[in-house]
Design a protein around this motif. Structure first.
Motif, PDB file in Angstrom:
ATOM      1  N   MET A 176       0.839  -1.206   0.000  1.00 40.60           N
ATOM      2  CA  MET A 176       0.000   0.000   0.000  1.00 40.60           C
ATOM      3  C   MET A 176       0.874   1.257   0.000  1.00 40.60           C
ATOM      4  N   ILE A 177       1.911   1.244   0.835  1.00 38.75           N
ATOM      5  CA  ILE A 177       2.772   2.421   0.950  1.00 38.75           C
ATOM      6  C   ILE A 177       3.608   2.605  -0.314  1.00 38.75           C
ATOM      7  N   SER A 178       4.049   1.521  -0.921  1.00 40.16           N
ATOM      8  CA  SER A 178       4.801   1.615  -2.186  1.00 40.16           C
ATOM      9  C   SER A 178       3.936   2.233  -3.273  1.00 40.16           C
ATOM     10  N   TYR A 179       2.677   1.802  -3.318  1.00 44.28           N
ATOM     11  CA  TYR A 179       1.743   2.357  -4.301  1.00 44.28           C
ATOM     12  C   TYR A 179       1.563   3.857  -4.084  1.00 44.28           C
ATOM     13  N   THR A 180       1.337   4.248  -2.842  1.00 42.73           N
ATOM     14  CA  THR A 180       1.065   5.663  -2.578  1.00 42.73           C
ATOM     15  C   THR A 180       2.317   6.525  -2.752  1.00 42.73           C
ATOM     16  N   ARG A 181       3.489   5.974  -2.453  1.00 45.67           N
ATOM     17  CA  ARG A 181       4.727   6.730  -2.680  1.00 45.67           C
ATOM     18  C   ARG A 181       4.931   6.971  -4.170  1.00 45.67           C
TER      19      ARG A 181
END
Length: 979
Positions: free
Chosen positions: A293-298
């Motif tokens: 999720m964090i990789s996507y949002t970054r």
């Protein structure tokens, strides 16, 4: 024989909690009980758990109603039946369609219709008719061949006794929003809907034994298996557990190089230790889903903060889930995850307020709406709300309701009606009132969520489970806390604006660099932190100055001791004293010195509560954690809590601790634990504060524009505009040829956004810059009106703020022209023209204009003056005897100050009197704080925004001066010259 029991989760209908329902069943020697709450399955898991502990066979179902009318009751034959019922209700909840007269064809659930609502010839194999004992006379003389196998005992349970029915009737009146006297008979449950012993119920049906046999046969055919121990979360991120573990290892070691470099034995050792626990507990997928999720949002350019106990993990730090270094702060991973932990942990991930919806969309699309939902919550009646609702059903006028709700002790013995409302409101305390959405919880399940609950569709627009975080813990769900926060918006937007305005790219995640920057540390010490997350409030700025705080570790501690519990217990003041005089500390007990020396013998973090309970009283860490959770309102079992409290005192005695010391240690634990942060949580806040401080220190103009645009923080927008001006910004009114929807900066010029203009329609706030972007700057008044189709009412707002100043005409000239051009008609957009006709010129007389008029227009339409200062609007030229920067030189003296009111905080003293803390800034733009003790100033001294004359005594605490107010008055302003 009880196939239709309601708990208080049948909102504004049922009258007791599940624990009491099961107790009644045990008292009445009931061997099998069925929970069928109205249009929900909220309490099903709690019900099954309590029944099994009580030795009662649990059955679950749902009572389906439409507009208050009973349609049918569904009872699950097994777990698949429970899923079918939940899925059926979910379908109608999510589509917002009404429930049908007849349900779906259930393969694993029974349906019971009320007598007379369904032709027995049309009943399917799994469908029955429920008959009450009071309805048996309707069978007299009726051929029963067709009905013989289809009749069941139906004895609903809704309340405990007559008083319970009285409460139920009032709940119905509240639900229907009607006067109690106008409540209809059919809207209230029958008088006999309370539980009686099984023998008595069977006796009522003694003439129709086949009905009893049918009922028993149905009960015997039902069997539920609710597994509370198995994790319900999505179990795998890849294809199997081994791949998950290897991928997690890779991400952890790749991230270690970014965080620590190639050669860090301590980091490697800690990573290996954590991976072993994560994998043994089956948490690899949980970490990987969060990382994904964090990789996507970054990649989308979003900014996040990972906080909470998850920040205790070096694996999370290396994977950039958090920015808190657990080695630097000596955080122990077991606070987040350990084999003895009784409840699942979770990551708290904050996103900017305008980005969370996109995160939800990604998760729901990736993992599917059958497996993904928001976590619910149940809001309950509290005293004030209960009094208001009950007062309304008795038709009390609004003034009396407000008085009763705000000052109940003054009112409730006034007459018989107020005494009745008091008794009923006490019965309603903590009773569920409505289902809502948890602040941030998201569930991602391995199986379809309807195996566990029906789903609602609140206004948020995403499927939401019908139970709360406590039920999720009981069922064994680990939630993902996806939260939104304005402070993150400040940081992200500031970084973007700096890139656009100055061409500078900032790695805001390079936390070690930010923490060690000398200028940032000085900024922190100065207390100049307006706009900076968590450190901008008056109380926090005062604390930073009292601590002379200029380092990360002290800020971590300050982030926790500012919490209400620490201040209330007197430990905040004690911490400050000990911080400045560590050599004079007298520790309460050697254990306190051993465990709390880092924090000068004061409990600052949740971990400190655990350490004290463990080392001083001998509680094991699992019990100590239950104690901490209970005090913070995150643990429900009162009996378990009381057992641990007793164990605390017993353990202290066994270890020969002095009784008086034990009482004081307990007082500190009790007053502190409910409001404390974990150290990792405080560290997360401190990281975010340093990021904000860095941006404010080096790029104050851009940072303040970002704060203004995110509409969040302790203060109102005009305070941040004031700070932007102090930072060197030239604040300009909106301009149709320069401004955007939000405030923008061009060099040092800051153009306020159209969004700030009161009563300007949002479509024009968006359209004006969009049209300009597409077809170039507006040429003149007619060109602007033609291209935007703006109405007279709306363009008048812009003219009054001089937003068409590019025409080089005065506001009054433009007002004259716009009335001639538009009159009272809406403009119509012409077909595209080959040529724009020249603008008409009018010969006008000289029209008078003053800056004072502009200031009054700005205050009306923006909420604050731009072209003039607040102080310039006063009738007096007096600006105060001393200024903020001189206060420290007048300690102990009485002074007169002039202050522009910023904010206040009301506080009740131990004598229940009101006192206040105020914040102002002086004519030089510097903030100062005031204290208003009871009796020294009017009961409610603040009379809204404006400038105040203040007489008070200068006091100082740890080098931080403030004013104890003796006299206090709001000063009159000049009048608008136009009126």
């Amino acid at each position: 024989m009880y196939l239709n029991c309601h708990s208080w989760y049948s909102l504004r209908y049922g009258t007791f909690d599940i624990e009491r329902l099961v107790e009644l069943a045990k008292l009445n020697k009931i061997e099998c009980l069925t929970l069928t709450d109205i249009n929900n399955s909220t309490g099903s898991w709690e019900f099954v758990e309590k029944c099994e502990k009580a030795g009662i066979k649990p059955l679950v179902g749902i009572e389906f109603r439409r507009d208050g009318k009973l349609l049918y009751i569904g009872i699950a034959k097994n777990n698949e039946g429970f899923r079918e019922l939940n899925e059926f209700l979910t379908t109608y909840n999510l589509s917002k369609n009404e429930l049908p007269d007849q349900p779906a064809d259930f393969l694993n659930a029974y349906i019971i219709y009320p007598l007379g609502s369904r032709d027995e010839c049309l009943l399917k194999e799994n469908e029955y008719i429920g008959i009450r004992a009071t309805e048996l006379n309707k069978l007299f003389g009726k051929p029963l061949e067709r009905l013989r196998n289809k009749l069941l005992v139906l004895h609903p349970v809704t309340f405990e006794n007559k008083q319970g029915r009285f409460l139920h009737a009032h709940l119905r009146a509240i639900d229907f929003n009607t006067l109690f006297s106008k409540l209809q008979k059919e809207d209230v449950a029958l008088e006999n809907e309370f539980m009686v012993p099984n023998e008595e119920l069977q006796q009522q049906f003694r003439s129709y034994l086949f009905i009893l046999e049918n009922t028993q046969r149905l009960i015997d055919s039902c069997e539920l298996n609710f597994n509370f121990k198995e994790s319900k979360n999505k179990k795998l991120f890849t294809e199997n557990a081994w791949q998950d573990q290897e991928l997690l290892r890779k991400y952890a070691y790749d991230g270690m190089i970014y965080r620590y470099g190639n050669n860090s034995p301590d980091a490697k050792k800690r990573i290996e230790k954590e991976l072993a626990i994560i994998n043994s507990q089956g948490f690899a997928a949980y970490f990987l889903i969060t990382h994904d999720m964090i990789s996507y949002t970054r990649n989308k350019g979003f900014y996040h903060v990972g906080r909470g106990s998850g920040a205790n993990s070096i694996v999370a730090y290396c994977m950039q889930i958090t920015d808190v270094d657990p080695l630097d702060l000596d955080l122990y991973f077991e606070r987040f995850l350990n084999p003895k932990r009784s409840v699942p942990p979770d990551f708290d991930i904050d996103y900017s307020w305008d980005q969370r919806d996109a995160v939800h969309e990604y998760l729901f699309n990736k993992y599917g709406k059958d497996h993904t939902a928001l976590l619910g919550t149940v809001s309950t009646f509290q005293r004030s709300a209960a009094i208001r609702e009950l007062s309304k059903v008795y038709g009390l006028p609004k003034e009396e309701i407000d008085e009763f709700a705000d000052f109940p002790h003054k009112v409730w013995d006034r007459n018989e009606l107020t005494r009745k409302i008091k008794r009923l409101s006490e019965s309603m305390m903590n009773m569920p009132n409505q289902r809502s959405i948890h602040a941030g919880g998201v569930l991602i399940a391995e199986k379809s969520l309807t195996y566990y609950t029906a789903l609602d569709l609140p206004p948020k627009g995403l499927p939401t489970v019908q139970w709360d975080m406590y039920a999720a813990e009981t069922i064994n769900f680990e939630k993902y806390d996806i939260l939104s926060q304005r402070g993150i918006g400040h940081i992200k937007e500031a970084v973007d604006i700096i890139q656009q305005n100055r061409g500078v790219s900032i790695d805001i995640h390079n936390v070690p660099k930010l923490k060690n920057d000398a200028r940032v540390k000085q900024q922190l010490k100065s207390g100049d932190s307006i706009g900076c997350f968590y450190v901008e409030s008056p109380a926090m700025r005062g604390l930073l100055k009292k601590l002379h705080c200029d380092d990360y570790l002290t800020l971590v501690a300050a982030s926790s001791i500012i919490r209400p519990g620490v201040a209330k217990s007197g430990m905040m003041r004690q911490y400050i004293q000990r911080y400045h005089q560590p050599d004079k500390i007298e520790y309460l007990h050697p254990v306190m010195k051993e465990q709390l020396e880092e924090t000068f013998g004061v409990m600052v973090y949740q971990e400190d509560v655990l350490k004290v309970c463990h080392h001083y009283a001998g509680l094991d860490l699992a019990d100590a954690d239950v104690l901490r959770r209970a005090m913070s309102g995150k643990y429900r079992s009162k009996a378990e809590f009381e057992r641990i409290v007793q164990r605390f005192f017993e353990g202290s005695k066994e270890l020969d601790r002095p009784d008086d010391v034990t009482q004081e240690v307990w007082r500190q634990v009790e007053s502190f634990a409910g409001y404390s942060f974990s150290k990792a949580h405080s560290a997360s806040y401190a990281v975010e504060s340093f990021q904000s401080l860095y941006l404010k220190t080096y790029y104050p103009k851009e940072f303040m524009v970002a704060v203004i645009n995110n509409f969040g923080g302790f203060y109102r927008t005009w305070v941040y505009v004031h700070e932007a001006k102090k930072a060197g910004c030239v604040i300009l009114n909106p301009c149709v040829n320069e401004s955007e929807r939000f405030t923008c900066i061009k060099g040092a010029d800051v153009y306020l956004g159209f969004i700030h203009i009161s009563n300007l329609e949002s479509k024009y706030a968006e359209l004006i810059p969009q049209e300009r972007e597409k077809h170039g700057p507006y040429l003149n008044l007619e060109d602007f009106i033609t291209r935007t189709q703006i109405t007279l009412e709306q363009i008048l707002l812009l003219i009054r703020l001089n937003a068409l100043r590019f025409t080089r005409k005065t506001k009054k000239e433009l007002l004259w022209e716009v009335y001639n051009y538009l009159g009272h008609q809406k403009a119509h957009k012409d077909e595209p023209r080959l040529f724009n006709p020249p603008a008409k010129n009018y010969q006008l007389p000289v029209l008078e204009h003053s800056m004072l008029e502009d200031a009054f227009d700005e205050m009306e339409l923006l909420g604050f003056p731009v072209t003039m200062d607040h102080f310039d609007l006063l009738q007096t030229n007096y600006r105060g005897h001393v200024f903020t920067r001189d206060l420290i030189n007048h300690v102990g003296k009485k002074v007169k100050m002039l202050g522009n009111f910023v904010a206040y905080k009301p506080v009740k003293t131990v004598k229940k009197e009101m006192m206040y803390f105020g914040t102002f800034f002086d004519v030089k733009g510097d903030f100062f704080d005031t204290t208003h003790f009871p009796g020294s100033t009017p009961e409610m001294p603040f009379k809204g925004g404006g400038c105040y004359l203040i007489l008070g005594k200068v006091v100082e605490e740890f080098g931080f001066p403030s004013l104890e107010v003796e006299k206090f008055a709001k000063l009159p302003t000049v009048k608008d010259p136009r009126y």
